[in-house]
Write an enzyme that holds these catalytic residues in place. Structure first.
Site, PDB file in Angstrom:
ATOM      1  N   HIS A   1       7.684  -1.919  10.341  1.00 13.59           N
ATOM      2  CA  HIS A   1       6.829  -2.561   9.010  1.00 13.59           C
ATOM      3  C   HIS A   1       7.912  -2.417   7.889  1.00 13.59           C
ATOM      4  O   HIS A   1       8.321  -1.236   7.481  1.00 13.59           O
ATOM      5  CB  HIS A   1       5.520  -1.899   8.797  1.00 13.59           C
ATOM      6  CG  HIS A   1       4.696  -2.571   7.765  1.00 13.59           C
ATOM      7  ND1 HIS A   1       4.300  -3.965   7.998  1.00 13.59           N
ATOM      8  CD2 HIS A   1       4.192  -2.253   6.622  1.00 13.59           C
ATOM      9  CE1 HIS A   1       3.831  -4.442   7.014  1.00 13.59           C
ATOM     10  NE2 HIS A   1       3.766  -3.239   6.030  1.00 13.59           N
TER      11      HIS A   1
ATOM     12  N   ASP B   1       6.402  -3.938  14.538  1.00 12.06           N
ATOM     13  CA  ASP B   1       5.810  -3.373  13.810  1.00 12.06           C
ATOM     14  C   ASP B   1       4.382  -2.414  14.326  1.00 12.06           C
ATOM     15  O   ASP B   1       3.810  -2.950  15.515  1.00 12.06           O
ATOM     16  CB  ASP B   1       4.852  -4.469  13.013  1.00 12.06           C
ATOM     17  CG  ASP B   1       4.302  -4.043  11.382  1.00 12.06           C
ATOM     18  OD1 ASP B   1       3.845  -2.868  11.574  1.00 12.06           O
ATOM     19  OD2 ASP B   1       4.492  -4.643  10.549  1.00 12.06           O
TER      20      ASP B   1
ATOM     21  N   SER C   1       4.150  -6.242   2.145  1.00 15.19           N
ATOM     22  CA  SER C   1       2.724  -6.073   3.228  1.00 15.19           C
ATOM     23  C   SER C   1       1.715  -6.465   2.218  1.00 15.19           C
ATOM     24  O   SER C   1       1.752  -7.794   2.095  1.00 15.19           O
ATOM     25  CB  SER C   1       2.697  -4.475   2.964  1.00 15.19           C
ATOM     26  OG  SER C   1       1.905  -4.095   4.099  1.00 15.19           O
ATOM     27  N   GLN C   2       0.612  -5.796   1.863  1.00 13.12           N
ATOM     28  CA  GLN C   2      -0.590  -6.442   1.394  1.00 13.12           C
ATOM     29  C   GLN C   2      -0.131  -7.259   0.264  1.00 13.12           C
ATOM     30  O   GLN C   2      -0.965  -8.133  -0.280  1.00 13.12           O
ATOM     31  CB  GLN C   2      -1.547  -5.438   1.099  1.00 13.12           C
ATOM     32  CG  GLN C   2      -1.418  -4.357   0.078  1.00 13.12           C
ATOM     33  CD  GLN C   2      -2.358  -3.261  -0.023  1.00 13.12           C
ATOM     34  OE1 GLN C   2      -3.025  -3.113   0.947  1.00 13.12           O
ATOM     35  NE2 GLN C   2      -2.484  -2.726  -1.207  1.00 13.12           N
TER      36      GLN C   2
ATOM     37  N   MET D   1       0.843  -1.265   0.010  1.00 13.67           N
ATOM     38  CA  MET D   1      -0.041  -0.074  -0.194  1.00 13.67           C
ATOM     39  C   MET D   1       0.945   1.118  -0.002  1.00 13.67           C
ATOM     40  O   MET D   1       1.823   1.310   0.925  1.00 13.67           O
ATOM     41  CB  MET D   1      -0.963  -0.002   1.162  1.00 13.67           C
ATOM     42  CG  MET D   1      -1.812   1.179   1.438  1.00 13.67           C
ATOM     43  SD  MET D   1      -2.603   1.154   3.138  1.00 13.67           S
ATOM     44  CE  MET D   1      -1.365   1.275   4.422  1.00 13.67           C
TER      45      MET D   1
END
Length: 308
Positions: free
Chosen positions: A289, A235, A117-118, A43
């Site tokens: 993250h 995170d 990530s996503q 993202m």
């Protein structure tokens, strides 16, 4: 036209020139002895900026002595690629990516995949839905495989936009509008209202086999040689961070993490079989993250890309 406006236009043009100079979705390709690598950004990022995935591409090419790397660019230009991380439904993205990978002849004999990530759960959907070309090893860096329940930061968006997304997720994540228009709503996992999540999630509940048992997903996931999950131990973005290791809150509350082997997805995706065969790899890294050093990447990720 004022002087400030002219200056901004000149700076914008200069920025676009720099972007397109560095915007290379593919790299390497001269070493046939190394499996190609496919990357999917997270993202607020794009496929190829030199300070993010562009640097990762260069590092992989260097460490694999010329291996082919493809960083997925969703849509036909940088703007669409950035927008995809927020506003293009994951099902549409996955379908588009599957077609792109199938048309890439350099991937025909198989490839390794790294999701950021996503991008981690999106690539897992690719593995489950699109077995050709074959994905060999899936490496998920901070992927939210059991979803998220909290969005404390949304990088690259204005504070107003970030506040709007947070309010929408907290109040109406499973509405038709949110599910259709906001990527993060499709993997918003409310542990207090599990039934609403399972019935309302238009992406995550599906790929986790939580609505009905899709044996095609199970069969394809089992074809992976390895499924590597990396959790960032400090995170502050992903809540709960344990989602990165396919864990989540015990149903009915948002404090206690349910043991991995007790989750519905563990059984319904036959992760138990993958675990018994040594296909599941869990790595932890200190830091926030996606805070990955070059040294850590070379030590922990590159060897996975060099395995035969």
């Amino acid at each position: 036209m004022g002087c400030k406006t002219k200056t901004l236009i000149v700076l914008l043009i200069a920025l676009l020139i720099v972007i397109y100079k560095w915007w290379k979705p593919t790299a390497g390709g001269t070493n046939p002895d190394v499996l190609p690598v496919v990357l999917w950004h997270g993202m607020g990022d794009t496929c190829c900026m030199p300070f993010s995935l562009g640097a990762i591409m260069s590092l992989i090419v260097e460490q694999t002595k010329g291996g082919y790397v493809r960083s997925l660019q969703i849509g036909g230009n940088p703007i669409l690629d950035w927008q995809s991380g927020f506003f293009i439904h994951p099902d549409e993205q996955v379908e588009w990516v599957c077609q792109q990978l199938l048309q890439d002849e350099r991937l025909a004999k198989g490839y390794n995949a790294i999701g950021f990530s996503q991008g981690g759960q999106f690539l897992r959907a690719v593995a489950q839905r699109c077995p050709q070309p074959p994905m060999r090893t899936l490496i998920s860096l901070g992927g939210q495989h059991q979803g998220v329940f909290g969005l404390p930061m949304c990088p690259t968006l204005s504070q107003k936009s970030c506040d709007y997304i947070s309010r929408l997720l907290n109040s109406a994540a499973y509405s038709e509008e949110a599910q259709h228009n906001l990527v993060q709503a499709t993997y918003w996992h409310d542990p207090i209202m599990e039934n609403h999540y399972r019935l309302g999630s238009t992406f995550l509940a599906n790929i986790n086999n939580e609505l009905y048992l899709n044996t095609y997903y199970v069969e394809n996931l089992q074809k992976l040689k390895k499924f590597v999950m990396v959790m960032f131990l400090n995170d502050t973005i992903v809540q709960p961070k344990e989602s990165q290791w396919f864990q989540f809150y015990t149903s009915g509350q948002d404090r206690i993490i349910q043991p991995f082997n007790e989750s519905k997805a563990y059984q319904d995706l036959h992760l138990d079989k993958m675990e018994s065969e040594g296909k599941l790899v869990f790595l932890g890294i200190e830091g926030d993250h996606l805070a990955i050093s070059k040294e850590w990447f070379i030590k922990n990720i590159v060897p996975l890309l060099l395995e035969k």
